[in-house]
Design a protein around this motif. Structure first.
Motif, PDB file in Angstrom:
ATOM      1  N   UNK A 160       0.845  -1.199   0.000  1.00 44.29           N
ATOM      2  CA  UNK A 160       0.000   0.000   0.000  1.00 44.29           C
ATOM      3  C   UNK A 160       0.881   1.250   0.000  1.00 44.29           C
ATOM      4  N   UNK A 161       1.925   1.228   0.818  1.00 43.95           N
ATOM      5  CA  UNK A 161       2.834   2.379   0.900  1.00 43.95           C
ATOM      6  C   UNK A 161       3.490   2.658  -0.447  1.00 43.95           C
ATOM      7  N   UNK A 162       4.013   1.613  -1.084  1.00 38.90           N
ATOM      8  CA  UNK A 162       4.727   1.796  -2.346  1.00 38.90           C
ATOM      9  C   UNK A 162       3.809   2.318  -3.448  1.00 38.90           C
ATOM     10  N   UNK A 163       2.579   1.806  -3.494  1.00 37.92           N
ATOM     11  CA  UNK A 163       1.646   2.283  -4.523  1.00 37.92           C
ATOM     12  C   UNK A 163       1.250   3.735  -4.275  1.00 37.92           C
ATOM     13  N   UNK A 164       1.072   4.088  -3.008  1.00 40.04           N
ATOM     14  CA  UNK A 164       0.653   5.446  -2.681  1.00 40.04           C
ATOM     15  C   UNK A 164       1.786   6.441  -2.865  1.00 40.04           C
ATOM     16  N   UNK A 165       3.023   6.010  -2.598  1.00 46.08           N
ATOM     17  CA  UNK A 165       4.173   6.917  -2.672  1.00 46.08           C
ATOM     18  C   UNK A 165       4.457   7.375  -4.097  1.00 46.08           C
ATOM     19  N   UNK A 166       4.040   6.597  -5.082  1.00 50.25           N
ATOM     20  CA  UNK A 166       4.199   6.962  -6.496  1.00 50.25           C
ATOM     21  C   UNK A 166       5.632   7.378  -6.829  1.00 50.25           C
ATOM     22  N   UNK A 167       6.574   6.532  -6.453  1.00 47.99           N
ATOM     23  CA  UNK A 167       7.963   6.761  -6.815  1.00 47.99           C
ATOM     24  C   UNK A 167       8.801   7.449  -5.767  1.00 47.99           C
ATOM     25  N   UNK A 168       8.176   8.074  -4.781  1.00 47.65           N
ATOM     26  CA  UNK A 168       8.951   8.695  -3.700  1.00 47.65           C
ATOM     27  C   UNK A 168       9.526   7.589  -2.819  1.00 47.65           C
ATOM     28  N   UNK A 169      10.826   7.653  -2.573  1.00 52.52           N
ATOM     29  CA  UNK A 169      11.506   6.596  -1.825  1.00 52.52           C
ATOM     30  C   UNK A 169      11.354   6.827  -0.327  1.00 52.52           C
ATOM     31  N   UNK A 170      10.958   5.772   0.393  1.00 46.86           N
ATOM     32  CA  UNK A 170      10.926   5.769   1.849  1.00 46.86           C
ATOM     33  C   UNK A 170      12.089   4.908   2.334  1.00 46.86           C
ATOM     34  N   UNK A 171      12.925   5.457   3.201  1.00 45.74           N
ATOM     35  CA  UNK A 171      14.038   4.671   3.718  1.00 45.74           C
ATOM     36  C   UNK A 171      13.508   3.498   4.545  1.00 45.74           C
TER      37      UNK A 171
END
Length: 395
Positions: A160-171
């Motif tokens: 869910x996080x990766x789809x919502x982030x739309x390319x923004x990297x979370x460490x």
């Protein structure tokens, strides 16, 4: 990938999110230009089976989408506005087509909103012909934020996080902290990810940004744990000063605290942390690993990922579990995760055993005081300053 999918979950929102992704994947597998064909609520296993084996004059590739086939499987329908039919349909016509093989160019994506992991002939047929996915949720009772996340549940939330982030990297540490802080709350996670991604302005979302924005920490109980573990007195004094002056103070989720409720919560939270750190420090001393707690060690870059998480935490958690019950392993309470244990472990290194023991003894006197009708918040200042103020003793 596979052209045949069945996705099931007891959360309708997570089911919808995964269905959207699965439909896109199947369409891409068939060429990318396929327009999915949602089937009506009146669709039956027999009608879907007929569609699968019937070529179309207008499209060489087709993807049929059935949003909810809960009544076609054995999965204990969840509570909701859409009750199951009185007589479940026979899935055999569709099961037979799946067993014989779906024609080339045809795709099928089905969803099932179920109260538990479904079973039955259709699930078995999809397992043989394609992919069946079950999106697990923490077991009741709620609130979900109090439930310990399993690996499967964590993977769902990370998706869910990766789809919502739309390319923004979370460490990795930002992701871990965010999931620890929110628990199993996918809708809230989406809100927080969008906020964090926007605030990052194209840069990586790191742990510091999560701590600053999820949830608001200013004059909030969120400052308490870190302040005690890091032996920083100022945030606690500011919190007490704000409450004493009538300024609003928020709880861990950013909700306004009722007037007069701060003292009891503060004493309970800080006392619990003191007991956990004292127990952990004494345990570490008995195990001969107290030196690992030294701030100069725990403050090194990569200490958690390179050393604590992989080398120290597994053995420590196993030994702590064997020593249960304890302040860290209480009956019917979720055990600490490696991440939360690392904070307590590092926090215990900021105090000596004597300091923690004295603080716990003083806590009992403070607890007696707050039972009175007129307990001044300033009394907490004396207690906090007694064990957090000044320089740490020489180890």
């Amino acid at each position: 990938m596979s052209r045949i999918r069945l996705i099931a979950s007891s959360d309708d929102y997570l089911l919808e999110l995964r269905m959207v992704k699965a439909v896109a994947e199947v369409c891409a597998e068939l060429g990318g230009e396929v327009e999915p064909e949602p089937q009506s609520d009146e669709a039956s296993p027999e009608s879907v089976a007929t569609e699968l084996v019937s070529p179309s004059l207008f499209a060489a590739e087709r993807v049929l989408v059935i949003p909810d086939v809960r009544v076609w499987v054995d999965g204990a329908a969840p509570a909701g506005p859409k009750p199951p039919r009185e007589t479940p349909p026979d899935p055999q016509p569709l099961v037979q087509v799946l067993a014989e093989g779906v024609p080339e160019g045809m795709g099928l994506v089905m969803g099932a909103w179920c109260g538990r992991k479904p079973s039955g002939p259709l699930v078995d047929a999809v397992n043989e012909a394609g992919i069946f996915e079950w999106i697990p949720l923490p077991p009741p009772p709620k609130p979900w934020e109090d439930a310990l996340l399993s690996n499967e549940q964590r993977q769902v939330l990370e998706g869910v996080l990766q789809r919502t982030a739309e390319g923004v990297v979370f460490s990795p540490r930002a992701t871990l902290l965010l999931l620890e802080r929110l628990g199993f709350a996918p809708r809230l996670l989406i809100q927080e990810v969008r906020k964090l991604a926007g605030a990052a302005a194209g840069a990586e979302v790191d742990e510091a940004l999560v701590r600053r924005l999820t949830f608001p920490r200013e004059r909030s109980l969120e400052v308490v744990r870190d302040a005690v573990l890091e032996r920083r007195l100022a945030p606690l004094l500011d919190l007490i000063a704000a409450a004493s002056s009538g300024a609003p103070v928020n709880d861990w989720h950013g909700q306004r605290l009722e007037p007069g409720g701060l003292a009891q919560i503060l004493v309970s939270q800080v006392t619990n942390l003191l007991h956990q750190m004292l127990y952990l420090r004494q345990f570490a001393e008995a195990a001969g690993i107290a030196a690992e707690m030294a701030p100069e060690t725990t403050s090194r870059n990569g200490w958690y990922n390179r050393h604590f998480k992989s080398a120290l935490a597994p053995k420590l958690l196993e030994r702590l579990k064997d020593d249960a019950p304890s302040p860290l392993f209480r009956p019917k309470a979720k055990p600490p995760t490696p991440f939360s244990l690392s904070g307590l472990f590092a926090g215990a290194g900021h105090y000596t055993t004597a300091e923690l023991t004295a603080a716990v003894v003083a806590a009992s006197r403070v607890e007696e005081g707050i039972r009175g009708e007129h307990f001044p918040l300033e009394s907490l200042t004396v207690w906090f300053s007694g064990f957090m103020g000044g320089a740490r003793e020489t180890r």
